[in-house]
Enzyme design. Structure first.
Site, PDB file in Angstrom:
ATOM      1  N   CYS A 168    -104.588  55.407   7.390  1.00  0.00           N
ATOM      2  CA  CYS A 168    -103.424  55.509   8.274  1.00  0.00           C
ATOM      3  C   CYS A 168    -103.145  56.922   8.764  1.00  0.00           C
ATOM      4  CB  CYS A 168    -102.172  54.982   7.565  1.00  0.00           C
ATOM      5  SG  CYS A 168    -102.199  53.219   7.220  1.00  0.00           S
ATOM      6  N   GLY A 183    -105.911  40.810   6.521  1.00  0.00           N
ATOM      7  CA  GLY A 183    -105.871  41.421   5.198  1.00  0.00           C
ATOM      8  C   GLY A 183    -107.171  41.415   4.435  1.00  0.00           C
ATOM      9  N   ALA A 184    -108.261  40.924   5.028  1.00  0.00           N
ATOM     10  CA  ALA A 184    -109.523  40.816   4.292  1.00  0.00           C
ATOM     11  C   ALA A 184    -110.130  42.163   3.944  1.00  0.00           C
ATOM     12  CB  ALA A 184    -110.539  39.991   5.087  1.00  0.00           C
ATOM     13  N   GLU A 215    -100.591  45.724  21.648  1.00  0.00           N
ATOM     14  CA  GLU A 215    -101.746  44.880  21.906  1.00  0.00           C
ATOM     15  C   GLU A 215    -101.383  43.542  22.541  1.00  0.00           C
ATOM     16  OE1 GLU A 215    -104.087  44.591  18.323  1.00  0.00           O
ATOM     17  OE2 GLU A 215    -104.448  46.751  18.251  1.00  0.00           O
ATOM     18  N   ARG A 222     -99.947  40.651  18.749  1.00  0.00           N
ATOM     19  CA  ARG A 222    -100.737  40.356  19.958  1.00  0.00           C
ATOM     20  C   ARG A 222    -100.108  39.308  20.864  1.00  0.00           C
ATOM     21  NH1 ARG A 222    -104.333  40.792  15.769  1.00  0.00           N
ATOM     22  NH2 ARG A 222    -105.248  42.874  15.703  1.00  0.00           N
ATOM     23  N   MET A 239     -93.497  53.395   4.946  1.00  0.00           N
ATOM     24  CA  MET A 239     -94.344  54.019   3.933  1.00  0.00           C
ATOM     25  C   MET A 239     -94.014  53.391   2.582  1.00  0.00           C
ATOM     26  SD  MET A 239     -96.640  56.091   2.895  1.00  0.00           S
ATOM     27  CE  MET A 239     -97.102  56.543   1.220  1.00  0.00           C
ATOM     28  N   ASP A 292    -119.145  43.796   8.637  1.00  0.00           N
ATOM     29  CA  ASP A 292    -117.805  43.642   9.209  1.00  0.00           C
ATOM     30  C   ASP A 292    -117.868  42.993  10.588  1.00  0.00           C
ATOM     31  OD1 ASP A 292    -115.094  43.739   9.523  1.00  0.00           O
ATOM     32  OD2 ASP A 292    -114.912  45.905   9.586  1.00  0.00           O
ATOM     33  N   ASN A 331    -114.662  38.823   8.421  1.00  0.00           N
ATOM     34  CA  ASN A 331    -115.726  39.223   7.510  1.00  0.00           C
ATOM     35  C   ASN A 331    -115.428  38.765   6.081  1.00  0.00           C
ATOM     36  OD1 ASN A 331    -113.792  41.728   8.090  1.00  0.00           O
ATOM     37  ND2 ASN A 331    -114.328  41.740   5.927  1.00  0.00           N
TER      38      ASN A 331
END
Length: 729
Positions: free
Chosen positions: A654, A200-201, A87, A139, A691, A326, A282
């Protein structure tokens, strides 16, 4: 409850917050010590993430133009050695390209040849992949006076020597590592600070609160922090603005959650006013009302401007009071001089996730315009006098599912839009899609919580939408035919590149870029050559006439493109570059089979083009592993159903089953992975690969149920595969 004001005028804010909030003399461009930090328009170099301090993603270069762009072709590429979401938009300074990849890895390349000069690994522990809502993306980097800056996935800031690739200093920006914070956005630089937010929201139960923080650009010493939502009731306010915010929450804040508002992208700095403009995410969880009243819940889903020297607020505007959909406001901002009521005005523009294109006065935050740039049904407009959206009944999904536009993906998300001062148009990679929003606790399905959505869910009514198949888990959903009646003849999920005139507030031209499923198409670049560039999810790079929208050239790369292109000039040659790789929020979905990129390995590549170049070499062919015979395991239908619920709740964010995706298809596991399944999930046996252990989220019984469900999925896939092989013979 008394309604909160939507924009606090500058002088009123200073009076309310005390003498310490009074702004210093506004900075002129000439006052900024580094000329690259105030470059008005990108030229031979691309020194900032958006090309310039205004964040336009526009270049003054015109060697490649509407008359010769059809001759654009492959110059060189660099394989980053990974296969996740890309990104970032690269920078080019003094003939060197600097860019970031997953986890916050940084690459320095010869911008003329693609030769790797150095690579920096931030050494992120693999367990942090669990905290990334939408892949382990990054990013972009920032550059100043021989130093490259990046925020790694674990929230650390790294200052890297641009010549050697060695760290000069590293600062930890996370206030509590027990909470699911991560950093994925591009850092910004003020005249003396490095600034970053976090993500993380949407993770866990809403147990973190957003903030941005500033660090000394030379030493990495902490300078200030601005929290976006108040602390738990009864706790002291870290800064006075939070007292104002706390009054807007009503009884929604019970101390069990910290309510989100993360700043995961979209940070901008204006050196003229010496202020940072940023958007907030959000609230979390989405459905919060404790008294049946939607409260504003400041400063969630808001645009905020703070003094870059001390972090004190200059003004705010809340785009979506009481957000339950959201509708983050973290989309990238563009600063511009536009005529307003016949007079030139310095403004900040945003194509917000909620579907409205906002224009605000950059100095005061006064709302000047708010118009839908895509189809919107959650609100019928915005009252310019109060700044408040006029929310419709369609937006209320607490009691029954509603198809709400835009979807949780937004009418526009992180993918950069571009503003051309030459045409006066803003080029927006828009998402014209709704989602069936539902309250899982009230809809009668087996699932009441979904990681990333809390007790809500938003289901795309795309070509794969099947209410019957989803009914057991989510409860009854509306038929697709019923949804189609709202928009007859239009695909309910599509993406569109729109050229928007911010003065007359209308679409000038548009192109549908994907239909039926989300293509995860890319950001946009415009140039003085009267060109617009955008990559698509099918692997193609499109070049358009910036004024008319007429297509000029399409280049098939074989690689999915989400990031925005950039352009630069080295040794007299103009190049166009873009990073390629599927992932991001697309990690939740399979790679679209209709995509040309589907046939190839999801190679993360930097692709560079020039006039007279050739065809782009495609990545290696994708190898989809066959279904192997499942292990012998007998499970009751009830255990398998419980495993499906637990998989959907905890793993589907995921992992995609049955189709190629970014992460492994868990319905195609080999025997050795089946044998260590419990150790992987409960003990983190594969944590170095990203993981992390989940023993704090699921029990051993949960894991056995998930494993039973996956074995059943493998059994079904294996049988279908063998039947197809027999039929072909």
């Amino acid at each position: 409850m008394k309604r909160m004001r939507q924009a606090v005028p500058l002088l009123l804010a200073c009076a309310a917050l005390g003498a310490s909030a009074v702004l210093p003399r506004p900075q002129a461009y000439a006052d900024v010590p580094n000329d690259r930090a105030a470059a008005p328009v990108a030229g031979a170099e691309w020194p900032l993430t958006g090309g310039d301090t205004a964040g336009t993603w526009f270049s003054s270069l015109a060697d490649i133009n509407e008359t010769n762009a059809a001759d654009l072709g492959f110059a060189w590429s660099y394989d980053m050695g990974t296969e996740r979401g890309q990104e970032a938009t690269p920078l080019v300074v003094d003939g060197v390209m600097y860019t970031s990849g997953i986890w916050g890895n940084v690459y320095a390349l010869n911008a003329a040849s693609g030769e790797l000069l150095w690579q920096y690994d931030p050494q992120v522990d693999g367990q942090w992949g669990r905290n990334a809502c939408c892949d382990v993306v990054n990013r972009g980097v920032a550059y100043r006076d021989g130093v490259v800056f990046v925020a790694s996935e674990d929230g650390r800031l790294h200052a890297i020597d641009a010549k050697t690739g060695q760290a000069r200093w590293i600062a930890d920006t996370i206030v509590n590592h027990k909470q699911p914070y991560a950093s994925t956005g591009a850092v910004i630089l003020t005249k003396d600070s490095v600034v970053i937010g976090n993500a993380g929201a949407d993770i866990g139960d809403g147990d973190l609160r957003g903030y941005i923080s500033a660090w000394d650009i030379r030493t990495g010493a902490f300078k200030w922090r601005f929290f976006t939502v108040p602390p738990a009731p009864g706790q002291p306010f870290e800064h006075p603005e939070l007292e104002l915010a706390a009054k807007s929450w009503g009884p929604n804040r019970d101390g069990r959650t910290q309510n989100g508002g993360t700043v995961w992208d979209g940070l901008s700095y204006d050196p003229v006013t010496d202020q940072i403009v940023f958007g907030t995410g959000n609230a979390s969880p989405y459905l919060r009302s404790a008294d049946g009243v939607r409260h504003d819940d400041l400063f969630n889903a808001s645009i905020i401007a703070v003094n870059a020297q001390n972090g004190r607020m200059n003004w705010y505007y809340q785009t979506t009071p009481g957000d339950e959909w959201d509708y983050d406001a973290v989309q990238k901002f563009v600063f511009a001089n536009l005529p307003v009521d016949g007079q030139p005005r310095r403004v900040v523009m945003q194509a917000c996730k909620n579907g409205f294109f906002y224009t605000l006065d950059l100095k005061t935050g006064k709302l000047l315009a708010a118009d839908p740039f895509t189809y919107v049904n959650w609100a019928k407009g915005v009252d310019l006098a109060t700044g408040r959206p006029l929310v419709t009944a369609q937006a209320d999904y607490a009691r029954e599912p509603k198809n709400v536009y835009p979807s949780w993906a937004g009418g526009h998300t992180w993918n950069p839009m571009s503003f051309s001062p030459q045409t006066g148009l803003v080029y927006i990679p828009a998402i014209d899609a709704g989602n069936v929003l539902l309250n899982m606790k009230a809809n009668g399905g087996s699932l009441t919580h979904l990681e990333g959505f809390f007790s809500s869910d938003g289901i795309f009514p795309d070509d794969l939408y099947d209410p019957a198949a989803l009914k057991r888990v989510f409860g009854p959903l509306p038929a697709k035919d019923a949804l189609q009646k709202e928009r007859p003849g239009v695909k309910l999920v599509r993406e569109v590149l729109r050229a928007w005139d911010p003065v007359v507030k209308k679409v000038v031209w548009e192109h549908v870029t994907s239909q039926g499923v989300r293509g995860y198409d890319g950001g946009v670049l415009s140039t003085a050559g009267n060109l617009v560039f955008q990559g698509r999810g099918d692997g193609s790079l499109w070049i358009y006439n910036a004024r008319t929208g007429a297509p000029i050239k399409t280049i098939q790369t074989g690689s999915h493109i989400m990031a925005a292109p950039m352009t630069y000039k080295v040794n007299g040659v103009q190049y166009v570059a873009v990073q390629a790789g599927y992932g991001g929020s697309g990690i939740t979905f399979p790679i679209p089979p209709s995509s040309a990129a589907y046939a190839h390995r999801n190679a993360n590549r930097i692709l560079v083009f020039k006039l007279g170049g050739g065809a782009v070499p495609a990545p290696d062919k994708r190898e989809v592993p066959p279904y192997l015979p499942p292990p012998p395991f007998k499970a009751t239908p009830a255990l398998i159903a419980r495993g499906e619920d637990k998989f959907t709740e905890n793993c589907s964010r995921c992992h995609v089953l049955g189709s190629p995706g970014v992460t492994p298809d868990l319905s195609r596991l080999p025997p050795e992975v089946h044998a260590m399944f419990n150790d992987i999930v409960l003990k983190g046996a594969l944590a170095p690969m990203g993981m992390a252990r989940f023993d704090d989220v699921v029990t051993k019984a949960d894991v056995e149920a998930i494993h039973a469900y996956l074995i059943d999925q493998q059994r079904q896939g294996y049988r279908a595969q063998q039947s197809a092989r027999k039929a072909s013979h």
